[in-house]
Design a protein around this motif. Sequence first.
Motif, PDB file in Angstrom:
ATOM      1  N   ARG A  25     -16.171   6.323  28.393  1.00  0.00           N
ATOM      2  CA  ARG A  25     -17.206   5.657  29.191  1.00  0.00           C
ATOM      3  C   ARG A  25     -17.551   6.471  30.447  1.00  0.00           C
ATOM      4  O   ARG A  25     -18.704   6.521  30.857  1.00  0.00           O
ATOM      5  N   CYS A  26     -16.548   7.071  31.059  1.00  0.00           N
ATOM      6  CA  CYS A  26     -16.741   7.747  32.348  1.00  0.00           C
ATOM      7  C   CYS A  26     -16.474   9.243  32.263  1.00  0.00           C
ATOM      8  O   CYS A  26     -16.357   9.907  33.294  1.00  0.00           O
ATOM      9  N   GLU A  27     -16.370   9.805  31.055  1.00  0.00           N
ATOM     10  CA  GLU A  27     -16.067  11.230  30.892  1.00  0.00           C
ATOM     11  C   GLU A  27     -14.723  11.584  31.517  1.00  0.00           C
ATOM     12  O   GLU A  27     -14.540  12.660  32.046  1.00  0.00           O
ATOM     13  N   ALA A  28     -13.790  10.636  31.503  1.00  0.00           N
ATOM     14  CA  ALA A  28     -12.432  10.837  32.023  1.00  0.00           C
ATOM     15  C   ALA A  28     -12.400  11.059  33.525  1.00  0.00           C
ATOM     16  O   ALA A  28     -11.410  11.527  34.058  1.00  0.00           O
ATOM     17  N   SER A  29     -13.489  10.693  34.203  1.00  0.00           N
ATOM     18  CA  SER A  29     -13.511  10.881  35.650  1.00  0.00           C
ATOM     19  C   SER A  29     -12.957   9.660  36.371  1.00  0.00           C
ATOM     20  O   SER A  29     -12.533   9.748  37.520  1.00  0.00           O
ATOM     21  N   GLY A  30     -12.981   8.518  35.723  1.00  0.00           N
ATOM     22  CA  GLY A  30     -12.516   7.279  36.353  1.00  0.00           C
ATOM     23  C   GLY A  30     -13.573   6.594  37.200  1.00  0.00           C
ATOM     24  O   GLY A  30     -13.324   5.541  37.764  1.00  0.00           O
ATOM     25  N   VAL A  31     -14.745   7.204  37.306  1.00  0.00           N
ATOM     26  CA  VAL A  31     -15.800   6.596  38.125  1.00  0.00           C
ATOM     27  C   VAL A  31     -17.118   6.554  37.359  1.00  0.00           C
ATOM     28  O   VAL A  31     -17.375   7.373  36.479  1.00  0.00           O
ATOM     29  N   VAL A  32     -17.928   5.571  37.703  1.00  0.00           N
ATOM     30  CA  VAL A  32     -19.285   5.454  37.166  1.00  0.00           C
ATOM     31  C   VAL A  32     -20.236   5.194  38.326  1.00  0.00           C
ATOM     32  O   VAL A  32     -19.810   4.885  39.434  1.00  0.00           O
ATOM     33  N   CYS A  33     -21.517   5.318  38.044  1.00  0.00           N
ATOM     34  CA  CYS A  33     -22.518   5.055  39.070  1.00  0.00           C
ATOM     35  C   CYS A  33     -22.421   3.606  39.522  1.00  0.00           C
ATOM     36  O   CYS A  33     -22.363   2.693  38.704  1.00  0.00           O
ATOM     37  N   LYS A  34     -22.403   3.406  40.839  1.00  0.00           N
ATOM     38  CA  LYS A  34     -22.234   2.052  41.354  1.00  0.00           C
ATOM     39  C   LYS A  34     -23.454   1.179  41.057  1.00  0.00           C
ATOM     40  O   LYS A  34     -23.334  -0.014  40.831  1.00  0.00           O
ATOM     41  N   GLU A  35     -24.622   1.806  41.059  1.00  0.00           N
ATOM     42  CA  GLU A  35     -25.843   1.022  40.862  1.00  0.00           C
ATOM     43  C   GLU A  35     -26.066   0.645  39.402  1.00  0.00           C
ATOM     44  O   GLU A  35     -26.343  -0.498  39.079  1.00  0.00           O
ATOM     45  N   THR A  36     -25.943   1.619  38.525  1.00  0.00           N
ATOM     46  CA  THR A  36     -26.267   1.365  37.122  1.00  0.00           C
ATOM     47  C   THR A  36     -25.042   1.053  36.277  1.00  0.00           C
ATOM     48  O   THR A  36     -25.162   0.498  35.190  1.00  0.00           O
ATOM     49  N   GLY A  37     -23.855   1.418  36.753  1.00  0.00           N
ATOM     50  CA  GLY A  37     -22.652   1.225  35.950  1.00  0.00           C
ATOM     51  C   GLY A  37     -22.526   2.235  34.832  1.00  0.00           C
ATOM     52  O   GLY A  37     -21.658   2.130  33.973  1.00  0.00           O
ATOM     53  N   GLU A  38     -23.405   3.238  34.844  1.00  0.00           N
ATOM     54  CA  GLU A  38     -23.376   4.245  33.784  1.00  0.00           C
ATOM     55  C   GLU A  38     -22.613   5.479  34.233  1.00  0.00           C
ATOM     56  O   GLU A  38     -22.494   5.748  35.422  1.00  0.00           O
ATOM     57  N   SER A  39     -22.115   6.221  33.257  1.00  0.00           N
ATOM     58  CA  SER A  39     -21.379   7.433  33.594  1.00  0.00           C
ATOM     59  C   SER A  39     -22.346   8.500  34.082  1.00  0.00           C
ATOM     60  O   SER A  39     -23.539   8.476  33.778  1.00  0.00           O
TER      61      SER A  39
END
Length: 103
Positions: A39-53
């Motif tokens: 979901r997050c490309e193993a970064s652990g974070v996603v965009c706060k606004e869209t929730g997308e990686s």
Amino acid sequence: MKKRSGPAFNQEKRPLKPCPQCHGAGFIKPMFYQMPCDRCEASGVVCKETGESLTKEDLVIQLRIRLTERNQELVEVRRQMAAMRAESNGRGYGAGGSRYHGD
Ligand SMILES: [Zn+2]
């Protein structure tokens, strides 16, 4: 070939939030083995606004911005600690001292 989308590089810091799938860990453990979170490309974070990686390019920029900020914070904290230490033992490293060059 590489797909280019949008205007060159977006070097601005964008708000991120912990990935809801891996809860910020960057990996999941569906069975017995850890797997990179897709979901997050193993970064652990996603965009706060869209929730997308973010794309890998964006991730590098966003994480680099944060790393630079942390490093600057660390430098500042260390500087303050050194100043406090110099104050508390009252010798050497203060304004007239030879070890402190200021900046
Ligand atoms: Zn994730």
